[in-house]
Each structure stands twice: as structure tokens, then as C-alpha cells.
Enzyme design. Sequence first.
Site, PDB file in Angstrom:
ATOM      1  N   SER A  46       0.829  -1.209   0.000  1.00 22.46           N
ATOM      2  CA  SER A  46       0.000   0.000   0.000  1.00 22.46           C
ATOM      3  C   SER A  46       0.863   1.259   0.000  1.00 22.46           C
ATOM      4  O   SER A  46       0.597   2.207  -0.748  1.00 22.46           O
ATOM      5  CB  SER A  46      -0.803   0.050   1.306  1.00 22.46           C
ATOM      6  OG  SER A  46      -2.121  -0.312   1.107  1.00 22.46           O
TER       7      SER A  46
ATOM      8  N   GLU B 130     -14.013  10.715   1.368  1.00 23.38           N
ATOM      9  CA  GLU B 130     -14.475  11.590   2.458  1.00 23.38           C
ATOM     10  C   GLU B 130     -15.409  10.798   3.377  1.00 23.38           C
ATOM     11  O   GLU B 130     -15.916   9.744   2.991  1.00 23.38           O
ATOM     12  CB  GLU B 130     -15.213  12.798   1.871  1.00 23.38           C
ATOM     13  CG  GLU B 130     -14.298  13.624   0.987  1.00 23.38           C
ATOM     14  CD  GLU B 130     -14.909  14.952   0.557  1.00 23.38           C
ATOM     15  OE1 GLU B 130     -16.133  15.151   0.749  1.00 23.38           O
ATOM     16  OE2 GLU B 130     -14.141  15.789   0.042  1.00 23.38           O
TER      17      GLU B 130
ATOM     18  N   SER C 216     -17.532   5.287  -2.153  1.00 22.72           N
ATOM     19  CA  SER C 216     -17.690   4.740  -3.514  1.00 22.72           C
ATOM     20  C   SER C 216     -18.097   5.819  -4.512  1.00 22.72           C
ATOM     21  O   SER C 216     -17.890   5.666  -5.712  1.00 22.72           O
ATOM     22  CB  SER C 216     -18.751   3.629  -3.515  1.00 22.72           C
ATOM     23  OG  SER C 216     -18.338   2.561  -2.706  1.00 22.72           O
TER      24      SER C 216
ATOM     25  N   ARG D 237       2.821 -31.845   8.250  1.00 21.76           N
ATOM     26  CA  ARG D 237       1.908 -32.121   9.360  1.00 21.76           C
ATOM     27  C   ARG D 237       1.301 -33.525   9.232  1.00 21.76           C
ATOM     28  O   ARG D 237       0.615 -33.831   8.232  1.00 21.76           O
ATOM     29  CB  ARG D 237       0.784 -31.075   9.367  1.00 21.76           C
ATOM     30  CG  ARG D 237      -0.271 -31.283  10.417  1.00 21.76           C
ATOM     31  CD  ARG D 237       0.250 -31.010  11.793  1.00 21.76           C
ATOM     32  NE  ARG D 237      -0.796 -31.094  12.803  1.00 21.76           N
ATOM     33  CZ  ARG D 237      -0.552 -31.182  14.096  1.00 21.76           C
ATOM     34  NH1 ARG D 237       0.701 -31.149  14.555  1.00 21.76           N
ATOM     35  NH2 ARG D 237      -1.552 -31.248  14.946  1.00 21.76           N
TER      36      ARG D 237
ATOM     37  N   LEU E  82      -3.831 -25.045   8.047  1.00 21.99           N
ATOM     38  CA  LEU E  82      -2.913 -25.006   9.197  1.00 21.99           C
ATOM     39  C   LEU E  82      -3.607 -25.295  10.524  1.00 21.99           C
ATOM     40  O   LEU E  82      -2.957 -25.267  11.582  1.00 21.99           O
ATOM     41  CB  LEU E  82      -2.197 -23.647   9.270  1.00 21.99           C
ATOM     42  CG  LEU E  82      -0.863 -23.587   8.522  1.00 21.99           C
ATOM     43  CD1 LEU E  82      -1.055 -23.688   7.019  1.00 21.99           C
ATOM     44  CD2 LEU E  82      -0.104 -22.315   8.855  1.00 21.99           C
TER      45      LEU E  82
ATOM     46  N   GLU F 156      -9.597   1.235  -3.172  1.00 19.97           N
ATOM     47  CA  GLU F 156      -9.413   1.356  -4.635  1.00 19.97           C
ATOM     48  C   GLU F 156     -10.636   0.848  -5.387  1.00 19.97           C
ATOM     49  O   GLU F 156     -10.521   0.297  -6.475  1.00 19.97           O
ATOM     50  CB  GLU F 156      -8.186   0.554  -5.092  1.00 19.97           C
ATOM     51  CG  GLU F 156      -6.907   1.010  -4.451  1.00 19.97           C
ATOM     52  CD  GLU F 156      -6.239   2.109  -5.230  1.00 19.97           C
ATOM     53  OE1 GLU F 156      -6.840   2.609  -6.206  1.00 19.97           O
ATOM     54  OE2 GLU F 156      -5.135   2.492  -4.834  1.00 19.97           O
ATOM     55  N   GLY F 157     -11.814   1.027  -4.784  1.00 16.36           N
ATOM     56  CA  GLY F 157     -13.044   0.534  -5.377  1.00 16.36           C
ATOM     57  C   GLY F 157     -13.388  -0.810  -4.776  1.00 16.36           C
ATOM     58  O   GLY F 157     -12.569  -1.742  -4.799  1.00 16.36           O
TER      59      GLY F 157
ATOM     60  N   ASP G  25     -17.923  -4.811  -5.055  1.00 13.06           N
ATOM     61  CA  ASP G  25     -19.197  -4.518  -5.742  1.00 13.06           C
ATOM     62  C   ASP G  25     -19.006  -3.475  -6.843  1.00 13.06           C
ATOM     63  O   ASP G  25     -19.544  -3.610  -7.943  1.00 13.06           O
ATOM     64  CB  ASP G  25     -20.232  -3.936  -4.755  1.00 13.06           C
ATOM     65  CG  ASP G  25     -20.600  -4.894  -3.644  1.00 13.06           C
ATOM     66  OD1 ASP G  25     -20.571  -6.117  -3.882  1.00 13.06           O
ATOM     67  OD2 ASP G  25     -20.926  -4.416  -2.536  1.00 13.06           O
TER      68      ASP G  25
END
Length: 392
Positions: free
Chosen positions: A98, A140, A145, A276, A346, A371-372, A375
Amino acid sequence: MKPDLFEAPDYYFLDDLLSEEHKLVRDAARSWVKRSVSPIIEEYAQKAEFPDQILDGLAEIGAFGPYIPEEYGGAGLDQISYGLIMQEIERGDSGVRSTASVQSSLVMYPIYAYGNEAQRKKYLPKLASGELMGCFGLTEPDHGSNPGGMVSNFKDAGDHFVLNGAKLWISNAPFADIAIVWAKDESGRIHGLIVERGMEGFTTPETHNKWSLRASATGELIFDNVKVPKENLLEGKSGLGAPLGCLDSARYGIAWGAIGAAMDCYDTALRYAKERVQFDKPIAGTQLQQKKLAEMITEITKAQLMAFRLGQLRNEGRATTAQISMAKRNNVDMALNIAREARQVLGGMGITGEYSIMRHMMNLESVITYEGTHDIHLLITGADITGISAFK
Ligand code: TGC
Ligand code: FAD
């Protein structure tokens, strides 16, 4: 945290499609992440702090402005190299990616694409070296969106502008030296302004209590009659298309970055499943765990091919916003599903910080939103194929 034993899956020999430069760039980023991110990231995520000691390393691997021309301090690389760098960084942590995405695509890109020569020369080399860090203020409190509804605004006051308003959920805000702020002029048209830390009336309170992207600093941007010099206006482009154009570049980087997080979860789950033992045999030998692992590598391979083709289209200047939306949406969803499945492989160990999976899973809840949202990207595809917008 366990030592970083990551081995990248490449089921369809995608490496054969990469140039020597792509591989060099990718391998440099990969070894830097192993050396400088993996050993410390869990501790920083647990204490919800951004590890600012990694900024120099991010600059050195070309993560700040990979595709910005070298004359402005960028790495001058192509879009596939940019994607590969984002993939490797997000393999370490989405929050670190980011920071690099915001610096490159949401701060350097608008200055490069919409700024004038004086602004490019003043800011870009320092942003590329990490001497200056930036953030991007679009969202804001009441407009996420739907950024076109924003109420942040500026008025002409003779030799400067006066900026008022607030931005929420801003990555890098608490430590950024500059902010690219999107606000409306007196006629209601959206413009970008470069706001600098220290301008009177400009504050950046940190957002606490996040369960996701804990190693990334998130905050608000508050503007209370901030006097912004007129020379800080990005004159090259205005309207909602200006910030959305930056998002194209950042969303493309996320489409690659999410593959990195998915690869790390898959690789961890595969290694664990082989080691495992339950009911006297490795759990990797059970059909249910093989189903999970086989579906993971299939989805990663599909996502890699999608990202690679999108990179070619970006290099040719042909990638559309809707194509980028499809890749961001698909690849982040793919990574989140893989993180959830890998965590189950795990068992109880999957919920601990001994392994990276739970951190990736929590991080990806932000990545699928910012970033959108998931949906919104579906609606962008829907509008593109039908010609009818379903947003409003
Ligand atoms: P709409 O009418 O569709 O478009 C308005 C104008 O913009 C143009 N346009 C674009 N231009 C360039 N690039 C794009 N990607 C563009 N998309 C649209 C469009 O052609 C139009 O131009 P014009 O000349 O006709 O006026 O706008 P709308 O109001 O209907 O909204 C469309 C919608 C919903 C798709 C858009 O607003 C949207 O994408 N919303 C999601 C908001 C979002 O993604 N916010 C992200 C904030 S930044 C962030 O999250 C950073 S996280 C970083 C990190 O930490 O990694
Ligand atoms: P809303 O828009 O309120 O959406 C809520 C829900 O409604 C979602 O599920 C959404 O998909 C749905 N919805 C909305 N509209 C429609 C519709 N028309 N039809 C159907 N469903 C709809 N922003 C920045 O500007 N800069 C940053 O650096 C930045 N960094 C961020 C970092 C983090 C950790 C997070 C979590 C967010 C960040 N954001 C940033 C903000 C981010 O882009 C927004 O959170 C995102 O765009 C969604 O806006 P919202 O949270 O207001 O949700």
C-alpha cells in the site's frame, strides 16, 4: 515468526514469458522482502506500527515510481516490472505494498501526468528516493464509492487558494510530507492540489483500532482554511476523471500484488500440509487438503496469466479501466479465498502470528474494499458490457 522459506509457484512456466530485466527486478524485490520485511513485519503488525526503517529499501528496489522516467528519479521500468515489484512486496505484506502503491501511482503519477515541469522537478526525485513521502486524499466521510459527491472545496483568495474539508481512510497520512488532495473549486469542478505538511490548518490524525493493514499507517486529512499557494494546483487535468485516472494505475498494481499474498498463503499451506502428520500420514495426502491446494494453484495460475496479459496491454497503452477493474476484483477475491482456505489447512496454528496467513487474510479485507470495492468493480464490468450504468 517462522523463517521465510518462500518458494514462488510458477505452474505454467510464466518465467519463460519474462525478460531478463523483469526477472532481475523481481528477484531483487523478492530477496529484499525476505531480508528486510519478513523478519520484522509480524511484530509491526501486532503493535500496529508502520516500519519506517524499510523506506530506504523500498526506494532501492525501485518501488517508488517504478514506471516514472529516470529523468525524474523513477526507475523507468515497464508495467510488467511494476506489477512484479508489487507482487513481491505484497507477498511480504499488503500494507507495505500500500505504501508503495500510494507513493507511486497516487502521488508521483498525478504529479508526473497532471503537474507542470516545475512541480515534477520539485517533488518527483525526492518522492522516488523516499526523502519525501506522500498520500492521496479522495475518500471523504460521506463519499467513499461515490467520490464525485465530495464536499471538500477551495476558494480563490487572490494570490492563494483557501481549502476546507476532510478526507478519511488515507493511507500514509500520519507521516506523509505532502498530500495530493482532490477538492471542488467554486464552480464545483474537481481539481488536485499539493498540500504540504506544516501548512497552517492542515492536520492528519491517525486512525486506530484497525484489524487489517495494521503495519500501514492510515489517517484523516483535515483542512481548516488552509492557504494553498496557487503554484500547488495540478493544472494538467480536472474533473473526476483526474483522480480516477490515478486509480487505474494503482488498481493495476493491486491486481499483481494480490497474487503475491495468495502465493505466500499457498506456499505456506503446501509446506505445512506436507509436514503435518495426522492419522499416521501427512495431511497433504488426504483428498480434502489436496482439493484445497489444487484449487489454490489453479486460481493463482489464472490470476498470473490475467495480470501478465493486462501488463502487456498497459505497456501498449491499450488497457481499459474496465479491464483493470476485472483484474483487481478477480485477483483480490482469489487471494482472500486462498487466505481463508490456507488458514484452515494449518488448523489452530493458522490463527497465530507464527505464520503469515492470518495477517494476509486480515489485510486482504482492506484490499478488497479500497481502490473501489468488490461490488463497485463488478458494476464497472456490468456497465462496460451492457452500456448501462447501475450505480445511480
Ligand atoms: P463517471 O460518470 O463514471 O465518470 C466521471 C468521469 O470520469 C471518467 N472516468 C475515468 N477517467 C479516467 N480513468 C478512469 N478510471 C475513469 N473512470 C471514469 C468518466 O469518463 C467521466 O468523464 P467525463 O469527461 O465524462 O466527465 O463517474 P461516477 O460518479 O458515475 O462514478 C463512477 C465510479 C463509481 C466507477 C467511480 O466513482 C469509482 O471508481 N468509485 C470507487 C471509488 C474509489 O475507487 N476510491 C478509491 C479511493 S483511493 C484508495 O482507495 C487508495 S487505497 C491505496 C492503498 O493503500 O493501496
Ligand atoms: P461505501 O461507499 O459506503 O460502501 C459501503 C458498501 O456499499 C460497500 O459494500 C459498497 O460496495 C456498497 N455500495 C456502494 N455504492 C453502491 C452501489 N451503487 N451499488 C451497490 N452497492 C454499493 N481512500 C483514499 O482516498 N485514499 C487512501 O489512501 C485510502 N486508503 C485506504 C486504506 C484503508 C485501510 C481503507 C479501508 C480504505 C482506504 N481508502 C482510501 C478508502 C477506500 O477507497 C474506501 O473505503 C472505498 O472506496 C469504499 O468507500 P466506503 O468505505 O465509504 O464504503
